[in-house]
Design a protein around this motif. Structure first.
Motif, PDB file in Angstrom:
ATOM      1  N   GLY A 178       6.736  -1.692 -12.628  1.00  0.00           N
ATOM      2  CA  GLY A 178       7.168  -2.341 -13.859  1.00  0.00           C
ATOM      3  C   GLY A 178       6.295  -3.518 -14.252  1.00  0.00           C
ATOM      4  O   GLY A 178       6.738  -4.415 -14.978  1.00  0.00           O
ATOM      5  N   VAL A 179       5.045  -3.540 -13.783  1.00  0.00           N
ATOM      6  CA  VAL A 179       4.152  -4.654 -14.126  1.00  0.00           C
ATOM      7  C   VAL A 179       3.539  -4.433 -15.499  1.00  0.00           C
ATOM      8  O   VAL A 179       3.500  -3.315 -16.001  1.00  0.00           O
ATOM      9  CB  VAL A 179       3.012  -4.802 -13.089  1.00  0.00           C
ATOM     10  CG1 VAL A 179       3.566  -5.254 -11.760  1.00  0.00           C
ATOM     11  CG2 VAL A 179       2.227  -3.509 -12.943  1.00  0.00           C
ATOM     12  N   ASP A 180       3.034  -5.503 -16.112  1.00  0.00           N
ATOM     13  CA  ASP A 180       2.347  -5.361 -17.398  1.00  0.00           C
ATOM     14  C   ASP A 180       0.942  -4.824 -17.193  1.00  0.00           C
ATOM     15  O   ASP A 180       0.452  -4.050 -18.000  1.00  0.00           O
ATOM     16  CB  ASP A 180       2.317  -6.717 -18.111  1.00  0.00           C
ATOM     17  CG  ASP A 180       3.725  -7.185 -18.418  1.00  0.00           C
ATOM     18  OD1 ASP A 180       4.342  -6.603 -19.326  1.00  0.00           O
ATOM     19  OD2 ASP A 180       4.224  -8.091 -17.725  1.00  0.00           O
ATOM     20  N   LEU A 181       0.313  -5.277 -16.114  1.00  0.00           N
ATOM     21  CA  LEU A 181      -1.021  -4.766 -15.769  1.00  0.00           C
ATOM     22  C   LEU A 181      -1.086  -4.580 -14.262  1.00  0.00           C
ATOM     23  O   LEU A 181      -0.531  -5.391 -13.508  1.00  0.00           O
ATOM     24  CB  LEU A 181      -2.114  -5.758 -16.184  1.00  0.00           C
ATOM     25  CG  LEU A 181      -2.343  -6.029 -17.667  1.00  0.00           C
ATOM     26  CD1 LEU A 181      -3.373  -7.149 -17.830  1.00  0.00           C
ATOM     27  CD2 LEU A 181      -2.802  -4.772 -18.406  1.00  0.00           C
ATOM     28  N   LEU A 182      -1.778  -3.533 -13.861  1.00  0.00           N
ATOM     29  CA  LEU A 182      -2.051  -3.359 -12.435  1.00  0.00           C
ATOM     30  C   LEU A 182      -3.565  -3.272 -12.262  1.00  0.00           C
ATOM     31  O   LEU A 182      -4.231  -2.498 -12.944  1.00  0.00           O
ATOM     32  CB  LEU A 182      -1.401  -2.072 -11.908  1.00  0.00           C
ATOM     33  CG  LEU A 182      -1.552  -1.896 -10.393  1.00  0.00           C
ATOM     34  CD1 LEU A 182      -0.530  -2.754  -9.639  1.00  0.00           C
ATOM     35  CD2 LEU A 182      -1.388  -0.437  -9.976  1.00  0.00           C
ATOM     36  N   VAL A 183      -4.076  -4.105 -11.371  1.00  0.00           N
ATOM     37  CA  VAL A 183      -5.518  -4.099 -11.103  1.00  0.00           C
ATOM     38  C   VAL A 183      -5.729  -3.343  -9.794  1.00  0.00           C
ATOM     39  O   VAL A 183      -5.330  -3.815  -8.729  1.00  0.00           O
ATOM     40  CB  VAL A 183      -6.056  -5.538 -10.961  1.00  0.00           C
ATOM     41  CG1 VAL A 183      -7.562  -5.530 -10.755  1.00  0.00           C
ATOM     42  CG2 VAL A 183      -5.681  -6.369 -12.176  1.00  0.00           C
ATOM     43  N   ALA A 184      -6.318  -2.150  -9.909  1.00  0.00           N
ATOM     44  CA  ALA A 184      -6.498  -1.332  -8.708  1.00  0.00           C
ATOM     45  C   ALA A 184      -7.940  -1.433  -8.270  1.00  0.00           C
ATOM     46  O   ALA A 184      -8.853  -1.285  -9.081  1.00  0.00           O
ATOM     47  CB  ALA A 184      -6.146   0.114  -9.020  1.00  0.00           C
ATOM     48  N   ASN A 185      -8.158  -1.753  -7.007  1.00  0.00           N
ATOM     49  CA  ASN A 185      -9.538  -1.674  -6.523  1.00  0.00           C
ATOM     50  C   ASN A 185      -9.621  -0.826  -5.275  1.00  0.00           C
ATOM     51  O   ASN A 185      -8.702  -0.768  -4.474  1.00  0.00           O
ATOM     52  CB  ASN A 185     -10.214  -3.040  -6.386  1.00  0.00           C
ATOM     53  CG  ASN A 185      -9.554  -3.898  -5.357  1.00  0.00           C
ATOM     54  OD1 ASN A 185      -8.468  -3.598  -4.911  1.00  0.00           O
ATOM     55  ND2 ASN A 185     -10.216  -4.969  -4.976  1.00  0.00           N
ATOM     56  N   ASP A 186     -10.778  -0.174  -5.208  1.00  0.00           N
ATOM     57  CA  ASP A 186     -11.005   0.738  -4.102  1.00  0.00           C
ATOM     58  C   ASP A 186     -11.721  -0.058  -3.020  1.00  0.00           C
ATOM     59  O   ASP A 186     -12.913  -0.317  -3.115  1.00  0.00           O
ATOM     60  CB  ASP A 186     -11.876   1.887  -4.618  1.00  0.00           C
ATOM     61  CG  ASP A 186     -12.170   2.891  -3.524  1.00  0.00           C
ATOM     62  OD1 ASP A 186     -11.823   2.597  -2.356  1.00  0.00           O
ATOM     63  OD2 ASP A 186     -12.745   3.939  -3.832  1.00  0.00           O
ATOM     64  N   ILE A 187     -10.951  -0.453  -2.004  1.00  0.00           N
ATOM     65  CA  ILE A 187     -11.528  -1.333  -0.979  1.00  0.00           C
ATOM     66  C   ILE A 187     -12.529  -0.602  -0.095  1.00  0.00           C
ATOM     67  O   ILE A 187     -13.239  -1.223   0.694  1.00  0.00           O
ATOM     68  CB  ILE A 187     -10.425  -1.979  -0.092  1.00  0.00           C
ATOM     69  CG1 ILE A 187      -9.509  -0.896   0.483  1.00  0.00           C
ATOM     70  CG2 ILE A 187      -9.637  -2.997  -0.881  1.00  0.00           C
ATOM     71  CD1 ILE A 187      -8.585  -1.423   1.555  1.00  0.00           C
ATOM     72  N   ALA A 188     -12.612   0.725  -0.239  1.00  0.00           N
ATOM     73  CA  ALA A 188     -13.558   1.482   0.584  1.00  0.00           C
ATOM     74  C   ALA A 188     -14.972   1.444  -0.005  1.00  0.00           C
ATOM     75  O   ALA A 188     -15.942   1.750   0.671  1.00  0.00           O
ATOM     76  CB  ALA A 188     -13.083   2.927   0.724  1.00  0.00           C
ATOM     77  N   ARG A 189     -15.092   1.061  -1.282  1.00  0.00           N
ATOM     78  CA  ARG A 189     -16.426   1.061  -1.916  1.00  0.00           C
ATOM     79  C   ARG A 189     -17.226  -0.157  -1.509  1.00  0.00           C
ATOM     80  O   ARG A 189     -16.672  -1.251  -1.437  1.00  0.00           O
ATOM     81  CB  ARG A 189     -16.273   1.034  -3.438  1.00  0.00           C
ATOM     82  CG  ARG A 189     -15.840   2.307  -4.031  1.00  0.00           C
ATOM     83  CD  ARG A 189     -15.690   2.103  -5.520  1.00  0.00           C
ATOM     84  NE  ARG A 189     -16.929   2.412  -6.197  1.00  0.00           N
ATOM     85  CZ  ARG A 189     -17.187   3.610  -6.717  1.00  0.00           C
ATOM     86  NH1 ARG A 189     -16.297   4.563  -6.631  1.00  0.00           N
ATOM     87  NH2 ARG A 189     -18.322   3.836  -7.327  1.00  0.00           N
ATOM     88  N   PRO A 190     -18.541  -0.005  -1.315  1.00  0.00           N
ATOM     89  CA  PRO A 190     -19.344  -1.200  -1.022  1.00  0.00           C
ATOM     90  C   PRO A 190     -19.342  -2.135  -2.243  1.00  0.00           C
ATOM     91  O   PRO A 190     -19.400  -1.669  -3.376  1.00  0.00           O
ATOM     92  CB  PRO A 190     -20.753  -0.647  -0.751  1.00  0.00           C
ATOM     93  CG  PRO A 190     -20.761   0.759  -1.233  1.00  0.00           C
ATOM     94  CD  PRO A 190     -19.339   1.233  -1.315  1.00  0.00           C
TER      95      PRO A 190
END
Ligand code: CTP
Length: 393
Positions: free
Chosen positions: A337-349
């Motif tokens: 239910g967030v207004d924005l979700l910041v997704a990051n791929d921690i596996a990427r260099p």
């Protein structure tokens, strides 16, 4: 607008360099903190001690003085203004040639740049100079002047340094335009929580807190009131950021929930533990006498969910650290239910924990995804704040 703001004044080698002393004086009188950098040829036109006396800080003239004067100044500055800017300096900056302390500082900085050119008409009108000016404008640099008037050697024409009062006004206006979050308040969380097992040991995670710190810093620079709820200590905290030091998820919940009713936005960049030891021992567990082969766990408070459930509630931004697959992120944005979700791929260099850069996908409530290329965490922070500002409006 200039009160308390940090201005780096770059002075280059033209006759108009003496006017930089007056500009420095105007900026200081208006309440700015000013630090000056001179190029080697500027010293033929004005003595460093003049600027040192006016600004109250030693002028930087050498890239090789101190440990790293260019990166230190670049981080310190709210804005950089070069007045006068010669054709040579304009050429260096347009082409990223960091061959002196001033050009290196500009290259190391992500802050706004104001350039006030001054040179002979022929040099100003030369296609090479005009090409470089076009590059600077395309890079978002603000240009003041040049004006028409008396030039060196008795010539008259286009190429005279803009009036220092006008340059000071432009610096102030550029800073004002950047204060688009004035009157807004934020809670930003940062770092990884530490859940105690006993007085010396804890369950933690690899979060460095850099992303949250960048968001808090940028928001404050843009005029917001910021409370940074963090497990990490920082040495260079921006004025306008109140640091609230915590360790555990429970303390973070307390700190955030008790303040979230009074703010416009909550940005949950912290990596909050999902579980904690169900009993934290008050004495240190001894290896020899008791050992420990299991740790019983219980769920922690969901800080984000607590804020989302508030009514009325602030704009809420969540972060999701995913390893490899971001396809789950849109579902998560909706579920949380967030207004924005910041997704990051921690596996990427170059992305995720400890790094100074990040490559993220920002998902809104409708599930629409905005994939941003790899950029510095400061740049991620500033683009994210643009999105939050639009949501608050
Ligand atoms: N968060 C929180 N309280 C917790 C755990 C997480 O407020 N106890 C917040 C984090 O600050 C972050 C988001 O929720 O903004 C993290 O979500 P995510 O990493 O996706 O965690 P989970 O929902 O636990 O998902 P997963 O099952 O993938 O771990």
């Amino acid at each position: 607008m200039l009160r308390g703001r940090r201005v780096v004044l770059g002075v280059t080698g033209g006759v108009a360099a003496y006017k930089a002393a007056y500009l420095a004086r105007r900026l200081v009188e208006a309440g700015a903190e000013v630090r000056a950098i001179m190029t080697p040829s500027a010293r033929h036109f004005i003595g460093p001690h003049t600027l040192t006396a006016i600004t109250g800080t030693p002028v930087i003239t050498d890239l090789f003085s101190g440990v790293s004067p260019h990166t230190e100044l670049a981080r310190w500055a709210d804005i950089i203004v070069i007045a006068p800017a010669t054709a040579a300096t304009i050429g260096r900056i347009a082409n990223g040639v960091s061959s002196n302390a001033l050009a290196a500082t500009v290259l190391a900085s992500e802050r706004p740049l104001v350039v006030a050119p001054a040179m002979h008409t022929e040099m100003w009108e030369h296609p090479a100079t005009q090409r470089n000016m076009e590059t600077l404008r395309a890079d978002g640099v603000t240009v003041v002047g040049p004006a028409v008037g008396d030039l060196a050697g008795g010539d008259v024409g286009l190429g005279r340094l803009a009036d220092p009062d006008e340059i000071a006004e432009v610096v102030s206006a550029v800073l004002a335009a950047g204060r688009d979050l004035a009157g807004r308040s934020f809670i930003v969380t940062a770092g990884g929580t530490r859940e105690p097992i006993d007085p010396v040991r804890y369950i933690g995670n690899r979060s460095s807190g850099k992303m949250g710190f960048a968001i808090a810093t940028e928001a404050a620079r843009r005029g917001a009131d910021v409370r940074l709820v963090t497990t990490v200590e920082y040495s260079d905290v921006e004025a306008g950021v109140e640091v609230i030091a915590i360790e555990t998820a429970a303390e973070m919940a307390d700190a955030v929930w008790s303040r979230a009713g009074d703010v416009d936005a909550v940005v949950m960049a912290a990596a909050v533990a999902d579980f904690r030891p169900s009993t934290a021992r008050s004495d240190k567990i001894k290896r020899s006498t008791e050992g420990l082969d299991t740790i019983g766990l219980e769920p922690t408070e969901d800080v984000l969910a607590g804020v989302v459930a508030m009514d009325p509630r602030p704009v809420v931004v969540g972060f999701a650290a995913e390893a490899g697959d971001l396809s789950d992120a849109a579902r998560k944005a909706k579920e949380k239910g967030v207004d924005l979700l910041v997704a990051n791929d921690i596996a990427r260099p170059g992305s995720g924990f400890g790094s100074d850069t990040n490559e993220v996908t920002v998902i809104d409530r409708e599930g629409s995804e905005d994939r941003w290329e790899m950029m510095s965490k400061t740049e991620v922070a500033s683009r994210l704040l643009d999105r939050i500002r639009d949501l608050m409006a």
